[in-house]
Write a protein that holds these residues in place. Structure first.
Motif, PDB file in Angstrom:
ATOM      1  N   SER A 103      51.903  40.155  36.877  1.00  0.00           N
ATOM      2  CA  SER A 103      50.717  40.841  36.355  1.00  0.00           C
ATOM      3  C   SER A 103      50.053  41.700  37.428  1.00  0.00           C
ATOM      4  O   SER A 103      49.540  42.784  37.143  1.00  0.00           O
ATOM      5  CB  SER A 103      49.695  39.836  35.819  1.00  0.00           C
ATOM      6  OG  SER A 103      50.157  39.295  34.605  1.00  0.00           O
ATOM      7  N   LEU A 104      50.059  41.203  38.652  1.00  0.00           N
ATOM      8  CA  LEU A 104      49.455  41.965  39.751  1.00  0.00           C
ATOM      9  C   LEU A 104      50.250  43.253  40.009  1.00  0.00           C
ATOM     10  O   LEU A 104      49.667  44.326  40.192  1.00  0.00           O
ATOM     11  CB  LEU A 104      49.395  41.088  41.007  1.00  0.00           C
ATOM     12  CG  LEU A 104      48.598  41.643  42.185  1.00  0.00           C
ATOM     13  CD1 LEU A 104      47.141  41.885  41.809  1.00  0.00           C
ATOM     14  CD2 LEU A 104      48.660  40.663  43.369  1.00  0.00           C
ATOM     15  N   ALA A 105      51.569  43.136  39.973  1.00  0.00           N
ATOM     16  CA  ALA A 105      52.414  44.319  40.163  1.00  0.00           C
ATOM     17  C   ALA A 105      52.168  45.313  39.024  1.00  0.00           C
ATOM     18  O   ALA A 105      52.078  46.529  39.228  1.00  0.00           O
ATOM     19  CB  ALA A 105      53.886  43.913  40.215  1.00  0.00           C
ATOM     20  N   GLU A 106      52.021  44.770  37.815  1.00  0.00           N
ATOM     21  CA  GLU A 106      51.783  45.618  36.639  1.00  0.00           C
ATOM     22  C   GLU A 106      50.414  46.302  36.742  1.00  0.00           C
ATOM     23  O   GLU A 106      50.268  47.468  36.376  1.00  0.00           O
ATOM     24  CB  GLU A 106      51.845  44.740  35.380  1.00  0.00           C
ATOM     25  CG  GLU A 106      51.816  45.480  34.084  1.00  0.00           C
ATOM     26  CD  GLU A 106      53.103  46.227  33.759  1.00  0.00           C
ATOM     27  OE1 GLU A 106      54.192  45.713  34.072  1.00  0.00           O
ATOM     28  OE2 GLU A 106      53.006  47.336  33.188  1.00  0.00           O
ATOM     29  N   LEU A 107      49.410  45.585  37.235  1.00  0.00           N
ATOM     30  CA  LEU A 107      48.091  46.201  37.419  1.00  0.00           C
ATOM     31  C   LEU A 107      48.182  47.401  38.358  1.00  0.00           C
ATOM     32  O   LEU A 107      47.613  48.460  38.089  1.00  0.00           O
ATOM     33  CB  LEU A 107      47.089  45.187  37.996  1.00  0.00           C
ATOM     34  CG  LEU A 107      45.740  45.834  38.348  1.00  0.00           C
ATOM     35  CD1 LEU A 107      44.869  45.993  37.114  1.00  0.00           C
ATOM     36  CD2 LEU A 107      45.009  45.049  39.424  1.00  0.00           C
ATOM     37  N   ALA A 139      42.438  52.944  44.235  1.00  0.00           N
ATOM     38  CA  ALA A 139      42.555  52.692  45.675  1.00  0.00           C
ATOM     39  C   ALA A 139      42.658  51.188  45.962  1.00  0.00           C
ATOM     40  O   ALA A 139      43.538  50.752  46.704  1.00  0.00           O
ATOM     41  CB  ALA A 139      41.368  53.308  46.417  1.00  0.00           C
ATOM     42  N   VAL A 140      41.765  50.376  45.345  1.00  0.00           N
ATOM     43  CA  VAL A 140      41.803  48.937  45.662  1.00  0.00           C
ATOM     44  C   VAL A 140      43.072  48.280  45.108  1.00  0.00           C
ATOM     45  O   VAL A 140      43.642  47.397  45.749  1.00  0.00           O
ATOM     46  CB  VAL A 140      40.541  48.140  45.206  1.00  0.00           C
ATOM     47  CG1 VAL A 140      39.291  48.693  45.871  1.00  0.00           C
ATOM     48  CG2 VAL A 140      40.391  48.051  43.713  1.00  0.00           C
ATOM     49  N   ALA A 141      43.533  48.717  43.938  1.00  0.00           N
ATOM     50  CA  ALA A 141      44.719  48.095  43.338  1.00  0.00           C
ATOM     51  C   ALA A 141      45.947  48.291  44.214  1.00  0.00           C
ATOM     52  O   ALA A 141      46.820  47.424  44.281  1.00  0.00           O
ATOM     53  CB  ALA A 141      44.970  48.660  41.951  1.00  0.00           C
ATOM     54  N   THR A 142      45.988  49.430  44.897  1.00  0.00           N
ATOM     55  CA  THR A 142      47.158  49.708  45.728  1.00  0.00           C
ATOM     56  C   THR A 142      46.942  49.243  47.169  1.00  0.00           C
ATOM     57  O   THR A 142      47.751  49.539  48.048  1.00  0.00           O
ATOM     58  CB  THR A 142      47.506  51.215  45.692  1.00  0.00           C
ATOM     59  OG1 THR A 142      46.308  51.959  45.969  1.00  0.00           O
ATOM     60  CG2 THR A 142      48.022  51.609  44.326  1.00  0.00           C
ATOM     61  N   GLY A 143      45.846  48.510  47.402  1.00  0.00           N
ATOM     62  CA  GLY A 143      45.646  47.902  48.720  1.00  0.00           C
ATOM     63  C   GLY A 143      45.074  48.839  49.760  1.00  0.00           C
ATOM     64  O   GLY A 143      45.207  48.592  50.961  1.00  0.00           O
ATOM     65  N   ALA A 144      44.415  49.903  49.318  1.00  0.00           N
ATOM     66  CA  ALA A 144      43.832  50.856  50.284  1.00  0.00           C
ATOM     67  C   ALA A 144      42.590  50.246  50.933  1.00  0.00           C
ATOM     68  O   ALA A 144      41.993  49.332  50.400  1.00  0.00           O
ATOM     69  CB  ALA A 144      43.475  52.158  49.578  1.00  0.00           C
ATOM     70  N   THR A 160      37.585  44.985  42.820  1.00  0.00           N
ATOM     71  CA  THR A 160      38.693  44.117  43.239  1.00  0.00           C
ATOM     72  C   THR A 160      38.566  42.752  42.576  1.00  0.00           C
ATOM     73  O   THR A 160      39.550  42.182  42.093  1.00  0.00           O
ATOM     74  CB  THR A 160      38.714  43.960  44.776  1.00  0.00           C
ATOM     75  OG1 THR A 160      38.660  45.255  45.370  1.00  0.00           O
ATOM     76  CG2 THR A 160      39.964  43.237  45.238  1.00  0.00           C
ATOM     77  N   ALA A 161      37.339  42.225  42.542  1.00  0.00           N
ATOM     78  CA  ALA A 161      37.113  40.916  41.916  1.00  0.00           C
ATOM     79  C   ALA A 161      37.445  40.965  40.427  1.00  0.00           C
ATOM     80  O   ALA A 161      38.147  40.100  39.904  1.00  0.00           O
ATOM     81  CB  ALA A 161      35.659  40.489  42.126  1.00  0.00           C
ATOM     82  N   GLU A 162      36.950  42.002  39.735  1.00  0.00           N
ATOM     83  CA  GLU A 162      37.222  42.118  38.299  1.00  0.00           C
ATOM     84  C   GLU A 162      38.712  42.271  38.033  1.00  0.00           C
ATOM     85  O   GLU A 162      39.255  41.682  37.097  1.00  0.00           O
ATOM     86  CB  GLU A 162      36.465  43.315  37.695  1.00  0.00           C
ATOM     87  CG  GLU A 162      34.954  43.120  37.606  1.00  0.00           C
ATOM     88  CD  GLU A 162      34.518  42.354  36.354  1.00  0.00           C
ATOM     89  OE1 GLU A 162      35.261  42.355  35.366  1.00  0.00           O
ATOM     90  OE2 GLU A 162      33.430  41.738  36.394  1.00  0.00           O
ATOM     91  N   ALA A 163      39.374  43.076  38.850  1.00  0.00           N
ATOM     92  CA  ALA A 163      40.815  43.285  38.680  1.00  0.00           C
ATOM     93  C   ALA A 163      41.565  41.966  38.915  1.00  0.00           C
ATOM     94  O   ALA A 163      42.488  41.620  38.165  1.00  0.00           O
ATOM     95  CB  ALA A 163      41.311  44.369  39.633  1.00  0.00           C
ATOM     96  N   GLY A 164      41.160  41.233  39.940  1.00  0.00           N
ATOM     97  CA  GLY A 164      41.804  39.950  40.247  1.00  0.00           C
ATOM     98  C   GLY A 164      41.637  38.958  39.105  1.00  0.00           C
ATOM     99  O   GLY A 164      42.589  38.267  38.719  1.00  0.00           O
ATOM    100  N   ILE A 165      40.433  38.888  38.551  1.00  0.00           N
ATOM    101  CA  ILE A 165      40.180  37.953  37.452  1.00  0.00           C
ATOM    102  C   ILE A 165      40.947  38.393  36.196  1.00  0.00           C
ATOM    103  O   ILE A 165      41.473  37.557  35.452  1.00  0.00           O
ATOM    104  CB  ILE A 165      38.661  37.815  37.176  1.00  0.00           C
ATOM    105  CG1 ILE A 165      37.954  37.180  38.392  1.00  0.00           C
ATOM    106  CG2 ILE A 165      38.388  36.996  35.921  1.00  0.00           C
ATOM    107  CD1 ILE A 165      38.450  35.816  38.801  1.00  0.00           C
ATOM    108  N   ALA A 166      41.057  39.696  35.979  1.00  0.00           N
ATOM    109  CA  ALA A 166      41.846  40.192  34.835  1.00  0.00           C
ATOM    110  C   ALA A 166      43.305  39.764  34.974  1.00  0.00           C
ATOM    111  O   ALA A 166      43.920  39.290  34.016  1.00  0.00           O
ATOM    112  CB  ALA A 166      41.724  41.715  34.733  1.00  0.00           C
ATOM    113  N   VAL A 167      43.849  39.913  36.170  1.00  0.00           N
ATOM    114  CA  VAL A 167      45.230  39.496  36.432  1.00  0.00           C
ATOM    115  C   VAL A 167      45.385  37.992  36.167  1.00  0.00           C
ATOM    116  O   VAL A 167      46.322  37.555  35.493  1.00  0.00           O
ATOM    117  CB  VAL A 167      45.629  39.835  37.895  1.00  0.00           C
ATOM    118  CG1 VAL A 167      46.875  39.072  38.333  1.00  0.00           C
ATOM    119  CG2 VAL A 167      45.835  41.344  38.043  1.00  0.00           C
ATOM    120  N   PHE A 168      44.416  37.225  36.663  1.00  0.00           N
ATOM    121  CA  PHE A 168      44.461  35.776  36.480  1.00  0.00           C
ATOM    122  C   PHE A 168      44.419  35.399  34.995  1.00  0.00           C
ATOM    123  O   PHE A 168      45.238  34.614  34.512  1.00  0.00           O
ATOM    124  CB  PHE A 168      43.286  35.127  37.231  1.00  0.00           C
ATOM    125  CG  PHE A 168      43.266  33.631  37.128  1.00  0.00           C
ATOM    126  CD1 PHE A 168      44.110  32.865  37.928  1.00  0.00           C
ATOM    127  CD2 PHE A 168      42.434  32.986  36.238  1.00  0.00           C
ATOM    128  CE1 PHE A 168      44.103  31.480  37.838  1.00  0.00           C
ATOM    129  CE2 PHE A 168      42.425  31.600  36.136  1.00  0.00           C
ATOM    130  CZ  PHE A 168      43.260  30.839  36.937  1.00  0.00           C
TER     131      PHE A 168
END
Lengths: 188, 188
Positions: free
Chosen positions: A177-181, B183-188, A146-154
């Motif tokens: 970007s978050l929606a696209e992720l 799972a985490v990207a979709t908020g699970a 989740t952290a890596e994904a969040g930083i990628a979006v940022f």
């Protein structure tokens, strides 16, 4: 004892950015930055360890904002939503600073050492975020992912924001970007 | 002219890893590595620019494997599935090299400069992946986000693989991390 200088930190940051833009980062000395800011070298070193760190002084504030926002998210919030709240808070902090941010990015883009430093700052941000998520009870590998994904979006929203004319606001690009992720992660 | 040395590259890599583990990275010289491998310093510099790059010699091969696998994925494959195929191919390449990989990670974990280098290699890998996705017709920010997400999955699965006893195979951990990302990207 030196006398108190109002907003010395801000004046030094401003002077450094001007000089890096005008002459290049490598060609600028701490003495020149201090002189442009109307301060002494000694004052410079009270605020920054070296001329590189002037460019990264905001990273600590940003990390604190991320950590605090994730910590304060409602208990029921999914990890990605707690991170999304932190990204929104960060976007609000960058609001109105487009010209300065763009100028800083141009300096960083011209120097490999600064680019590496920027990468390391993003990695620290990601590590701080995953620590914070674990303290909220998120397990592994969910917290790190989740952290890596969040930083990628940022990062990606930030690059898009800086590269365009400034018409689209940063908060909008982060949400996009978050929606696209979410879409790419699920194979859309 | 120097005579041909069979598998000089492999012998140098092996010798460097042994010495870094025994004495520490900082304390080891190129002369010692060459001596342990039964080769000359000159031969060392024919293969590697410095003692640091011995540890990162595999990064180019890994990047090629990622790029080739994504390029060869069926046209109909979703970007994340093309990246998943590349991660599977990478896992297969690491198969049977657990002890060596773990030893290398211990050397890197003990040295901040090497950790930074590792970060930069991952960033290059991500940039190469997003270039490859764009060449497949994937737009932005989808290409960059898919690449960053794929590298995050790879990094986190890699850390988990290296930290455990080696019972769980890398391919399994990659698939698990990828499922968790969805799972985490979709908020699970």
């Amino acid at each position: 004892m030196s006398r108190w200088e109002p907003n010395a930190r801000g004046r030094l940051e401003q002077a450094a950015l001007e000089l890096y833009s005008e002459r290049g980062y490598e060609q600028t000395t701490v003495a020149e930055i201090a002189k442009r800011a109307g301060l002494t070298e000694r004052t410079f070193f009270r605020y920054f360890p070296d001329k590189r760190e002037v460019l990264f002084a905001g990273a600590g504030t940003l990390q604190e904002l991320f950590v605090d926002t994730v910590t304060e998210a409602p208990d029921a919030a999914a990890p990605i939503d707690a991170v999304a709240a932190a990204l929104d808070a960060a976007a609000a902090q960058f609001q109105g600073r487009f010209d300065r941010v763009r100028r800083r990015q141009a300096v960083i883009a011209a120097n490999a050492e600064l680019q590496e430093r920027e990468l390391i700052k993003f990695a620290s941000l990601s590590a701080a975020l995953s620590d914070t998520l674990r303290r909220r009870g998120v397990g592994e590998p969910a917290a790190s992912l989740t952290a890596e994904a969040g930083i990628a979006v940022f990062k990606i929203a930030f690059e898009r924001w800086v590269e365009q004319s400034g018409d689209q606001d940063f908060a909008h690009l982060i949400r996009e970007s978050l929606a696209e992720l979410k879409a790419v992660a699920t194979g859309a």
